[in-house]
Enzyme design. Structure first.
Site, PDB file in Angstrom:
ATOM      1  N   HIS D 238       0.917  -1.177  -0.086  1.00 57.53           N
ATOM      2  CA  HIS D 238      -0.136  -0.101   0.109  1.00 57.53           C
ATOM      3  C   HIS D 238       0.807   1.154  -0.075  1.00 57.53           C
ATOM      4  O   HIS D 238       2.078   1.357   0.829  1.00 57.53           O
ATOM      5  CB  HIS D 238      -0.791  -0.153   1.312  1.00 57.53           C
ATOM      6  CG  HIS D 238      -2.116   0.895   1.272  1.00 57.53           C
ATOM      7  ND1 HIS D 238      -1.834   2.370   1.328  1.00 57.53           N
ATOM      8  CD2 HIS D 238      -3.490   0.571   1.195  1.00 57.53           C
ATOM      9  CE1 HIS D 238      -2.956   2.889   1.257  1.00 57.53           C
ATOM     10  NE2 HIS D 238      -3.942   1.838   1.206  1.00 57.53           N
ATOM     11  N   ARG D 260      -5.059  10.334  -1.327  1.00 57.06           N
ATOM     12  CA  ARG D 260      -4.754  10.622  -2.920  1.00 57.06           C
ATOM     13  C   ARG D 260      -5.711  10.904  -3.934  1.00 57.06           C
ATOM     14  O   ARG D 260      -5.543  12.049  -4.482  1.00 57.06           O
ATOM     15  CB  ARG D 260      -3.592   9.530  -3.189  1.00 57.06           C
ATOM     16  CG  ARG D 260      -2.489   9.333  -2.565  1.00 57.06           C
ATOM     17  CD  ARG D 260      -1.712   8.443  -3.092  1.00 57.06           C
ATOM     18  NE  ARG D 260      -2.207   6.995  -2.915  1.00 57.06           N
ATOM     19  CZ  ARG D 260      -2.630   6.010  -3.868  1.00 57.06           C
ATOM     20  NH1 ARG D 260      -2.233   6.479  -5.058  1.00 57.06           N
ATOM     21  NH2 ARG D 260      -3.000   5.199  -3.490  1.00 57.06           N
TER      22      ARG D 260
END
Ligand SMILES: Cc1cc2nc3c(=O)[nH]c(=O)nc-3n(C[C@H](O)[C@H](O)[C@H](O)COP(=O)(O)OP(=O)(O)OC[C@H]3O[C@@H](n4cnc5c(N)ncnc54)[C@H](O)[C@@H]3O)c2cc1C
Ligand code: HEM
Ligand code: SF4
Ligand code: F3S
Ligand code: FES
Lengths: 117, 111, 244, 573
Positions: D238, D260
């Protein structure tokens, strides 16, 4: 089972509100029979009661009576708070209400003091 | 059934509290007024004697207080004294009854 | 910030013992800038006391395994920064209150889950996997109540903070009742009356005195106290209707 | 050595989504069965199913289809998945989610009109992720746990399984050997069927997300039994794990993907946005691309004080961030960081393990009576797992395993007697570190995590892998010379740390071996010396097994049983 000295988790407003309510309730339950007993003297004639009431002029007794008044005020205010949050589902108000209850009780007691002394 | 009993007892305690609340407020106000005039047996009796309103007022209070206090003490005894079960129930019931009897005697005396 | 000082140490009292009793043992632990109470416990086990028993799993506040009593209050240790709780560089760490101890910092959660079960804290649906999913609007008042109570991580912190549990070990306690409140507001559930009966009797919700230690300490910000008040109302109504 | 012995019909190892779902389905299939769940932590309170944040992929939304979900899974897995496994996953997820909602009580989020809400999740062509806020796992596992509590199954909590024990007559599985963590007592549980559901978990990397109880025990046990392990090089990273320094367990834990997606910036140690140098989609590029980009910055030395990069959100408005990412902001605040207004250090972090035991769509293995489900099973995801397919995998296959085990039990009069020599060997193996004092097990673990991170991590090449294998071998030897002190077995976490480390080292060796033989770059596996994906039509998957104490690695061809590269099950719109 209890391994926590002093149990600081209790140090929160609503716990103290609970304790005040409980202690005042128990003390009231202890005092009330005596209060009733005193009033019951009236059966034996006005004299006894008057004599008793004269005795309540005694500052010590007056203090006790003031205490009783305070207890009743505290328990009443706290009780109303509980009834509000249980029956009316008031939630975030709780802390304010605890403060309010204590405040009301104190104000009542001060009023009594002012009047009685 | 157990749940229903507890629910009723709970309701009885809250209901008696609701009943007492205005009564106590009323009583406290009366006391303040009475004290301002100086308390005497005569005064109390002249106010209450033969008055059905005050009889009902204090009668109701005594009844409610007896029930309320008994139920309250039941809880306190269970939690703080570990006193629970049928014996505890009978004991607090007796306390409540005693309170009511004493209370009625007092009410009887002043009416 | 004290944590930036490389030489700073914490003085830590850790409860060591088992079901038969125990005592606080003192350790001194280097203080770091990013350090949770769980990190302190881990450091002690790795460096000084290899036989120290404690429990954790997720380390981010999701599993509710790491709850301990820190400076007297029940907390999730994996998400409690040392600087938030240490007083003059001092910490005391003990297992959760109101539960038996397995050893050292590991409490026995069995009574907690036993009560969850006794409170009938499991959903009972009327539909099956072959039925469509129920439509429940997010703005229904009941759904909102259920939602507000749902994110419990069964950490036992509320249970440890409640004096009603302490004084009456039979009391179901805030977490189980909070679960019941969520289910009571879940209209997909078909056992809501039975569940009220299960939590209304001995040891039931009437033993709650609104001390609200549960709500004050719940790390997930849930309000078991408010939920229990709701259950009391629901029981009263049910008793009047004769459904319990 | 006293050994408690007991017997059950079905023994389930692990209480994550796979384990608990298996228990429920087995009990439903045959209510008279005796079911035992042995788990390293407390029932339902350990493992990663609890930690699921994003949600659960299911083709339930109008317009979506099982075919579409399947194609996304195959594409995401870079054509390596076992297609029958992937198909069963997508197809059964539909009933499984309805079961979770209607029968078990999960209360997933809804649209304003009351219908089930599906959110978007990276790498998918349709919004199909069902969720409960961003704490979906808590909802799923709590509901499973409650149902399991009422089921009356035997829960052996804080029982660590040490080894799987085959039948003396070679007919299949006989049961499992375990230790009661609290008392230190050893116990053998004999069973007609055993489910391995310990949930993999790549916790041998410097930075990792999974729960601390997951240390590859299950795969290490399967390896010892000689089972085939596939796709073992496939470790999903991740891109944004929290980086809070080496002194806290918080380091490595996930900071949401959504940061993000919402427009968060990644800044290197010099304060520059660097993602545009690697991919036109910048911060919104896929997990593997972002992870590699960050890793490259780190290698180039452009790092923050703790050796990572920064995520910066404040340009979106601190108030807005605080509201949108409440959970994340609070989590950061708990370790002293201001996500909404300041900079938070992040680093790629090992998240999920695609590799696992070779199984068929009934969760069967090569050993009769031994089933594997959830993250321990290989082949469902291939080279990459879609966000949302992890918990779907564990609940779908856990349920299937439960049903198949129940059916098997009904045909079996008795559980097979165990191979006592294997029990003896496993007991000896578990007690090995006692009596030896030695280095701090934690230091060895730190070294393992560094080795894996540097040499078998986000970016690999032949030299690094060779170095990795060598250091793993050395580490293994050192571990065998390190001890856990005098034999005190009750709640001895230091002993368990040692056992954890042993499983991790053994499986790390397998990961490195598989990574060595896969000479292409696919999904999570990236070879700097072989950056091309290679020909899809001739795709193979890696298989490693242990023969006479040695690892054997090979390639098996992928069978395109449902769809071949270049084809699709969905007509082009
Ligand atoms: C932070 C995080 C977020 C995630 N988010 C998502 C998401 O949004 N969507 C998604 O689909 N997936 C997600 N995943 C992946 C998902 O959680 C897993 O794929 C899935 O839950 C695995 O389920 P499982 O039942 O196989 O294993 P787990 O749930 O991990 O359970 C494993 C069990 O085995 C036990 N065990 C281990 N070793 C032993 C032993 N030796 N003896 C006895 N018991 C043992 C453990 O204690 C545990 O109970 C996420 C994972 C993490 C870590
Ligand atoms: C004035 C009106 C009153 C109100 C509104 C009131 C309200 C309440 C309430 C709501 C409770 C429940 C507390 C709980 O269970 O947590 C309670 C408890 C109690 N009350 Fe009262 N009360 C009143 C008067 C009295 C009187 C006159 C007495 C004494 C005879 C009394 C004695 C008690 C006792 C002993 C308890 C138990 C305390 C506890 O469980 O913590 N109350 N009261
Ligand atoms: S209600 Fe809160 S404190 Fe209680 S168990 Fe659940 S999460 Fe923990
Ligand atoms: S602390 Fe306990 S008394 Fe009630 S409000 Fe919470 S359960
Ligand atoms: S370790 Fe899971 S909540 Fe702390």
């Amino acid at each position: 089972m209890v391994r926590t000295v002093g149990a600081p988790h209790r140090r929160q407003v609503l716990w103290w509100a609970f304790l005040m309510h409980r202690v005042s309730g128990v003390l009231l339950a202890l005092f009330l029979p005596f209060h009733f007993l005193v009033l019951g003297f009236a059966i034996k004639g006005d004299a006894t009661l008057d004599g008793f009431l004269a005795w309540t002029e005694n500052p010590l007794v007056k203090l006790a009576e003031t205490g009783l008044f305070l207890l009743l005020a505290v328990h009443l205010a706290g009780g109303l708070r509980l009834l509000a949050l249980e029956l009316l589902a008031w939630r975030s108000w709780q802390k304010n209400m605890a403060a309010l209850a204590a405040g009301a009780a104190l104000a009542g007691a001060l009023l009594f003091l002012g009047v009685a002394w | 059934m157990n749940a229903r009993r507890e629910a009723y007892l709970y309701a009885a305690q809250r209901l008696t509290a609701l009943i007492m609340a205005p009564l106590v407020i009323g009583h406290l106000i009366t006391i303040i007024i009475a004290i301002q005039g100086g308390l005497s047996a005569e005064e109390i009796l002249s106010r209450t004697s033969g008055n059905i309103f005050w009889a009902a007022f204090y009668g109701l209070f005594v009844l409610a207080a007896g029930i309320h206090a008994a139920l309250g003490l039941r809880m306190v005894a269970a939690e703080w004294l570990g006193f629970r079960g049928p014996l505890a129930n009978w004991t607090v019931a007796a306390v409540g009854l005693l309170l009511i009897l004493l209370g009625f005697r007092a009410v009887g005396a002043v009416i | 910030m004290a944590g930036d000082d490389k030489d700073a140490t914490l003085s830590v009292g850790v409860w060591r013992g088992d079901a038969d009793g125990g005592e606080y043992v003192e350790y001194s632990v280097p203080h770091r800038a990013s350090q949770t109470v769980l990190d302190v416990v881990t450091w002690i086990q790795r460096n000084i006391a290899p036989d120290l028993a404690y429990r954790f799993a997720c380390r981010v506040g999701m599993c509710g395994s790491c709850a301990m009593t820190v400076n007297g209050r029940p907390r999730w240790t994996c998400r409690t920064h040392v600087d938030k709780v240490a007083r003059n560089g001092r910490l005391t760490i003990a297992p959760l209150d109101n539960l038996p101890v397995v050893r050292d910092l590991a409490a026995d959660m069995a009574p907690f889950f036993e009560k969850w079960k006794r409170a009938n804290g499991a959903f009972q649906g009327g539909e099956t996997r072959d039925d469509p999913i129920a439509e429940v609007r997010p703005d229904e008042p009941e759904r909102k109540e259920a939602d507000a109570a749902i994110e419990c991580i069964n950490c036992g912190i509320c249970y440890a903070a409640c004096d009603s549990v302490r004084w009456n070990p039979d009391y179901l306690g805030p977490a189980a009742l909070n679960r019941v409140w969520a289910l009571h507001n879940d209209r997909r559930d078909v056992a809501r009356d039975d569940r009220l009966a299960a939590i209304g009797g001995e040891g039931g919700c009437h033993l709650c005195h609104s001390q609200a230690g549960c709500t004050a300490h719940c790390p997930q910000g849930l309000d078991p106290s408010g939920g229990i008040a709701g259950l009391k109302r629901a029981l009263f109504r049910a008793a009047l209707k004769g459904t319990v | 050595m006293h050994l408690h012995r007991s017997e059950t019909d079905i023994l389930i190892i692990g209480s994550g989504g796979a384990g608990l779902m298996a228990a429920l389905h087995a009990a439903q299939s045959c209510p008279t069965l005796d079911i035992t769940v042995a788990v390293k932590g407390l029932l339902g309170k350990c493992g990663c199913t609890r930690m699921v944040q994003g949600g659960y992929n299911v083709a339930l939304s109008p317009g979506d289809s099982v075919e579409r979900h399947f194609m996304d899974t195959i594409n995401g897995g870079k054509w390596i998945p076992n297609q029958d496994l992937a198909w069963t996953l997508c197809e059964t997820a539909v009933t499984r989610v309805r079961e979770l909602e209607n029968e078990l009580g999960c209360f997933f989020d809804r649209n304003p009109d009351g219908s089930l809400h599906h959110k978007a999740f990276a790498g998918q062509t349709f919004d199909r992720t069902v969720h409960k806020g961003d704490l979906t796992g808590i909802e799923i596992i709590s509901r499973l746990m409650e149902q399991a509590l009422t089921l009356g199954l035997k829960a052996l909590e804080e029982h660590r399984v040490l080894g799987l024990i085959p039948a003396a007559d070679g007919s299949g599985i006989s049961g499992a050997l375990m230790v009661d963590v609290r008392t230190g007592d050893f116990r053998f549980v004999k069973a007609k069927a055993v489910l391995l559901a310990t949930g993999g978990g790549p916790t041998m990397y410097r930075y990792h997300t999974p729960s601390g109880d997951k240390t590859m025990d299950g795969l290490a046990m399967a390896l010892r039994l000689g089972l085939d392990l596939r796709d073992m090089e496939m470790v999903q990273f991740h891109p944004t794990g929290l980086l809070a320094g080496p002194d806290t367990r918080m380091t490595g834990t996930v900071l949401e993907e959504g940061l993000r997606g919402a427009g968060g910036h990644l800044l290197n140690g010099e304060g520059e946005r660097f993602m545009e140098n690697y991919d036109p989609k910048a911060e919104r590029a896929t997990r593997d691309v972002v992870s590699r980009s960050i890793f490259s910055e780190m290698r180039a030395g452009r790092t923050t004080p703790n050796g990572g990069v920064h995520v910066s959100m404040s340009h979106l408005g601190p108030e807005h961030v605080r509201k949108t990412f409440k959970g994340m902001v609070e989590r950061c605040r708990d370790c002293g960081f201001d996500l909404a207004g300041g900079l938070v250090e992040v680093v790629p972090t090992a998240h999920y393990f695609m590799g696992g035991v070779v199984v068929d769509t009934d969760c069967r293995t090569a050993i009769p009576g031994l089933f594997v489900a959830g993250e321990d099973a290989g082949g469902v995801h291939g080279a990459n797992r879609l966000g949302g397919n992890g918990v779907a995998n564990s609940t779908v296959y856990g349920g299937i395993a439960g049903e198949r085990m129940a059916a098997l039990c009904e045909t079996m009069p008795f559980a097979a007697d165990p191979d006592e020599t294997v029990i003896e060997a496993e007991l000896a193996r578990a007690r090995e570190p006692f009596g030896r004092s030695g280095a701090n097990v934690g230091d060895l673990r730190d070294r393992l995590m560094d080795n894996m991170w540097d040499d078998v991590g986000v970016m690999r090449d032949a030299d690094r892998l060779a170095r990795g294998v060598a250091s793993l071998d050395a580490l293994g030897e050192e571990l065998m010379a390190t001890g856990a002190g005098p034999e005190k077995r009750a709640f001895n976490l230091t002993w368990h740390d040692w056992l954890n480390l042993r499983s991790l080292v053994e499986i790390s060796q397998v990961i490195a071996r598989a990574a060595q033989i896969r000479e292409d770059s696919r999904g999570a596996h990236y070879r700097e010396d072989f950056p091309e994906t290679g020909d899809l039509e001739t795709s193979t998957f890696t298989v490693v097994r242990e023969v006479d104490g040695k690892l054997e690695a090979r390639h098996d061809p992928v069978v395109f049983s449902i769809v071949s590269p270049g084809e699709s099950l969905i007509e082009a719109a």
